[in-house]
Motif scaffolding. Sequence first.
Motif, PDB file in Angstrom:
ATOM      1  N   PHE A  69      53.223  60.452  25.669  1.00  0.00           N
ATOM      2  CA  PHE A  69      53.266  59.674  24.435  1.00  0.00           C
ATOM      3  C   PHE A  69      52.555  60.407  23.304  1.00  0.00           C
ATOM      4  O   PHE A  69      53.067  60.485  22.169  1.00  0.00           O
ATOM      5  N   ALA A  70      51.385  60.964  23.599  1.00  0.00           N
ATOM      6  CA  ALA A  70      50.636  61.695  22.578  1.00  0.00           C
ATOM      7  C   ALA A  70      51.445  62.890  22.063  1.00  0.00           C
ATOM      8  O   ALA A  70      51.470  63.176  20.859  1.00  0.00           O
ATOM      9  N   GLU A  71      52.124  63.590  22.968  1.00  0.00           N
ATOM     10  CA  GLU A  71      52.944  64.735  22.573  1.00  0.00           C
ATOM     11  C   GLU A  71      54.118  64.298  21.699  1.00  0.00           C
ATOM     12  O   GLU A  71      54.446  64.958  20.704  1.00  0.00           O
ATOM     13  N   LYS A  72      54.759  63.186  22.072  1.00  0.00           N
ATOM     14  CA  LYS A  72      55.896  62.689  21.298  1.00  0.00           C
ATOM     15  C   LYS A  72      55.467  62.281  19.886  1.00  0.00           C
ATOM     16  O   LYS A  72      56.175  62.527  18.908  1.00  0.00           O
ATOM     17  N   MET A  73      54.317  61.646  19.783  1.00  0.00           N
ATOM     18  CA  MET A  73      53.829  61.239  18.474  1.00  0.00           C
ATOM     19  C   MET A  73      53.502  62.464  17.618  1.00  0.00           C
ATOM     20  O   MET A  73      53.768  62.497  16.405  1.00  0.00           O
TER      21      MET A  73
END
Length: 299
Positions: A69-73
């Motif tokens: 999720f952090a990477e996608k954001m």
Amino acid sequence: PNPPQNQYFRHLLACRPRKAQSLTSSSAPTPIQKFLIWRSKNFKIIKNKDVIEVARGAEITTERETHEFAEKMEEGQPFMTTSCCPSYMEMARKHAPELQKYISTTYSPMIYTAEIAREKYPNAKVVFVGPCIAKRKEVRREDLQGKVDFVLTYEEIHAILGGMNIELGEANIHPVECTSRRSAHGFAENGGVTAAVKELVDGKLDFTTLQIAGLNKKNVGLLKAYGKTGKAPAQFIEVMVCDGGCISGPSVHTAYGDGKKTFDAELKKSVTTEGISASTGIGALFESRRSCFLPDASM
């Protein structure tokens, strides 16, 4: 091919003392009053080598989904939905293909727990026990072939125990080797995955959340719209098909209100704080639990 549960029944009937293949069962973190079945010595009578809580896999799902999720954001993706619920995954595949690129690629706790079981007991058959009939579809996914050998519901296990004249009320608690964080046990309830991710992030990542539990016509329409427009009211969206989450799954056989009260009460008793943290990676998690994952010399 015959359904996995029928194969399991035939396997049980074919077992003979001293020659039976070992079975390793993983139990889903659903209404905790059901744990008496899975964590009892009586359950191990059914040719099971060990019983492993799927909450251990939930810790790994939390770790990997949070990092994803952090990477996608960071890449600028507008939102990401969870991927734990196989019924939701099937809905998106069949009816909302435009939504799939926004769904997490992280596996469900069942799969990571199965990997734990196979590492520890490489020659065992892995059995998943839970309230969800859609898990049978999940284990047939092409990328998950061979992860789980059999899938059984609570109802089926209850029938097996009844056929063997095992009284659940007289069951002795069988302590698990490794306990899991409270948030990992909470995965089964609506908002549980979100809470676990927030606990791991510990305020280091600011994001908005939304929980959708119950795929009625309205909710399906909303999800399809999110996929088509690429816009959603929150960045992290938790989706569960069953109202209230897995604790009201089709094979729970407990009224949702009663099950939720028991679930919440038992969850409060879980004071475990060891496990993953924002500063530990997945390798560190496995290393800290090494004694839990090492193969059994008696296998």
